[in-house]
Enzyme design. Structure first.
Site, PDB file in Angstrom:
ATOM      1  N   TYR A  24      46.186  43.284  52.273  1.00 19.82           N
ATOM      2  CA  TYR A  24      45.395  44.459  51.909  1.00 19.82           C
ATOM      3  C   TYR A  24      45.431  45.544  52.984  1.00 19.82           C
ATOM      4  O   TYR A  24      44.995  46.664  52.739  1.00 19.82           O
ATOM      5  CB  TYR A  24      43.952  44.039  51.632  1.00 19.82           C
ATOM      6  CG  TYR A  24      43.841  43.098  50.458  1.00 19.82           C
ATOM      7  CD1 TYR A  24      44.184  43.504  49.178  1.00 19.82           C
ATOM      8  CD2 TYR A  24      43.428  41.789  50.635  1.00 19.82           C
ATOM      9  CE1 TYR A  24      44.104  42.633  48.098  1.00 19.82           C
ATOM     10  CE2 TYR A  24      43.341  40.903  49.571  1.00 19.82           C
ATOM     11  CZ  TYR A  24      43.689  41.333  48.301  1.00 19.82           C
ATOM     12  OH  TYR A  24      43.619  40.475  47.242  1.00 19.82           O
ATOM     13  N   LYS A  63      41.894  28.282  41.531  1.00 20.18           N
ATOM     14  CA  LYS A  63      43.229  28.438  42.117  1.00 20.18           C
ATOM     15  C   LYS A  63      43.447  27.554  43.332  1.00 20.18           C
ATOM     16  O   LYS A  63      44.497  26.916  43.479  1.00 20.18           O
ATOM     17  CB  LYS A  63      43.462  29.905  42.490  1.00 20.18           C
ATOM     18  CG  LYS A  63      44.839  30.174  43.068  1.00 20.18           C
ATOM     19  CD  LYS A  63      45.044  31.647  43.364  1.00 20.18           C
ATOM     20  CE  LYS A  63      46.424  31.910  43.931  1.00 20.18           C
ATOM     21  NZ  LYS A  63      46.654  33.348  44.219  1.00 20.18           N
ATOM     22  N   ARG A  97      37.931  35.756  40.690  1.00 17.39           N
ATOM     23  CA  ARG A  97      39.134  35.709  39.859  1.00 17.39           C
ATOM     24  C   ARG A  97      38.744  35.499  38.399  1.00 17.39           C
ATOM     25  O   ARG A  97      37.684  34.957  38.084  1.00 17.39           O
ATOM     26  CB  ARG A  97      40.058  34.591  40.318  1.00 17.39           C
ATOM     27  CG  ARG A  97      40.606  34.762  41.738  1.00 17.39           C
ATOM     28  CD  ARG A  97      41.577  33.634  42.059  1.00 17.39           C
ATOM     29  NE  ARG A  97      42.148  33.762  43.410  1.00 17.39           N
ATOM     30  CZ  ARG A  97      41.641  33.195  44.490  1.00 17.39           C
ATOM     31  NH1 ARG A  97      40.532  32.458  44.383  1.00 17.39           N
ATOM     32  NH2 ARG A  97      42.209  33.339  45.664  1.00 17.39           N
ATOM     33  N   HIS A 153      39.833  33.215  50.631  1.00 18.93           N
ATOM     34  CA  HIS A 153      41.139  32.898  51.199  1.00 18.93           C
ATOM     35  C   HIS A 153      40.978  31.860  52.303  1.00 18.93           C
ATOM     36  O   HIS A 153      39.993  31.882  53.046  1.00 18.93           O
ATOM     37  CB  HIS A 153      41.798  34.157  51.777  1.00 18.93           C
ATOM     38  CG  HIS A 153      42.234  35.129  50.738  1.00 18.93           C
ATOM     39  ND1 HIS A 153      42.497  36.459  51.010  1.00 18.93           N
ATOM     40  CD2 HIS A 153      42.461  34.985  49.409  1.00 18.93           C
ATOM     41  CE1 HIS A 153      42.861  37.075  49.896  1.00 18.93           C
ATOM     42  NE2 HIS A 153      42.840  36.206  48.916  1.00 18.93           N
ATOM     43  N   HIS A 188      42.176  41.245  38.480  1.00 15.65           N
ATOM     44  CA  HIS A 188      42.699  41.049  39.840  1.00 15.65           C
ATOM     45  C   HIS A 188      42.802  42.375  40.576  1.00 15.65           C
ATOM     46  O   HIS A 188      42.685  42.422  41.805  1.00 15.65           O
ATOM     47  CB  HIS A 188      44.052  40.349  39.801  1.00 15.65           C
ATOM     48  CG  HIS A 188      44.249  39.388  40.926  1.00 15.65           C
ATOM     49  ND1 HIS A 188      43.536  38.210  41.045  1.00 15.65           N
ATOM     50  CD2 HIS A 188      45.050  39.437  42.016  1.00 15.65           C
ATOM     51  CE1 HIS A 188      43.907  37.576  42.143  1.00 15.65           C
ATOM     52  NE2 HIS A 188      44.822  38.298  42.756  1.00 15.65           N
ATOM     53  N   ARG A 223      39.594  42.951  42.148  1.00 16.53           N
ATOM     54  CA  ARG A 223      39.509  42.125  43.363  1.00 16.53           C
ATOM     55  C   ARG A 223      40.190  42.845  44.529  1.00 16.53           C
ATOM     56  O   ARG A 223      39.662  42.902  45.637  1.00 16.53           O
ATOM     57  CB  ARG A 223      40.180  40.784  43.073  1.00 16.53           C
ATOM     58  CG  ARG A 223      40.227  39.787  44.224  1.00 16.53           C
ATOM     59  CD  ARG A 223      40.842  38.483  43.702  1.00 16.53           C
ATOM     60  NE  ARG A 223      41.215  37.573  44.764  1.00 16.53           N
ATOM     61  CZ  ARG A 223      40.390  36.698  45.315  1.00 16.53           C
ATOM     62  NH1 ARG A 223      39.150  36.623  44.915  1.00 16.53           N
ATOM     63  NH2 ARG A 223      40.810  35.882  46.271  1.00 16.53           N
TER      64      ARG A 223
END
Length: 234
Positions: free
Chosen positions: A202, A94, A69, A193, A167, A170
């Site tokens: 995704y 994050k 990120r 994640h 992003h 990513r």
């Protein structure tokens, strides 16, 4: 539609208030991603013969090859680089979760090239710096500008509404991993994640896999009406 009809004076009353609002969850959106070829074209457009190009190339690799990120790239420091283990170890900004990423040879070489021949002289432990005064650490909005600059330089068409920042790179990595049949739990681990549920968004851009789920359309037979024993088209 009702609001438009009312504004155009086609309806005497604005009935838009009776239409229920549908809450759209962020997971229902389609992630913006670029193909593997487009990402490579963007990387190839970087002029690595100057300090800024060396810095930008390393940043783009971290975003596109490791899916980092923007905030994590900006705060990346020397202590995060574990050269002896070929790893990048950091606490994600994050999620505040620890993540270990492979320090790929391509990425490591780009960082070394920048540190040796591009990085301004500074006592800061942060790796990526501004190249104009004041010499300070980069901020996430700058990374967005960097990605957008090289997408345009590479001649990559970006439709209206498509994201064009770090992003999106990513997302592009996740898309590429899915196309290469990488299991979802592994992609979750790469992206940092906590659950595969977050990563499952995704699946919406895994076009090759989605095509395998498509059902064959049955053949349509057009029965023309008969008038006086003769078929006529409607």
């Amino acid at each position: 539609m009702f609001r438009y009809l009312y504004e155009e004076k086609i309806l005497e009353k604005d009935f838009s208030y009776v239409v229920p609002r549908i809450k759209v969850d962020k997971t229902s959106r389609i992630p913006s991603a670029y193909s593997k070829e487009e990402v490579q074209k963007m990387l190839d457009s970087v002029d690595r013969g100057n300090p800024k190009g060396k810095r930008d190339f390393a940043i783009l690799l971290l975003a596109s090859r490791l899916g980092m990120r923007a905030g994590d790239i900006c705060s990346l420091s020397f202590k995060n680089l574990k050269w002896e283990h070929n790893e990048i170890e950091l606490i994600q900004e994050k999620t505040q979760e620890k993540i270990l990423l492979p320090l790929l040879p391509e990425v490591g070489s780009a960082i070394i090239d920048y540190l040796k021949y591009g990085r301004p002289i500074t006592e800061s432990s942060t790796i990526f710096m501004r190249h104009t005064c004041p010499i300070t650490s980069l901020k996430p909005p700058t990374l967005h500008s960097i990605v957008w600059q090289y997408l345009r330089l590479a001649g990559i068409k970006v439709p209206d509404g498509k994201k064009h920042g770090p992003h999106a790179l990513r997302h592009s990595l996740a898309s590429t991993l899915l196309e290469e049949n990488t299991p979802l739990p592994i992609i979750s681990e790469v992206l940092g994640h906590t659950t595969t549920e977050t990563t499952s968004i995704y699946l919406k851009i895994a076009v090759t896999h989605l095509r395998r789920c498509a059902l064959d359309i049955p053949e349509f037979v057009w029965n023309q009406p008969m008038v006086g024993g003769v078929a006529h088209e409607l």
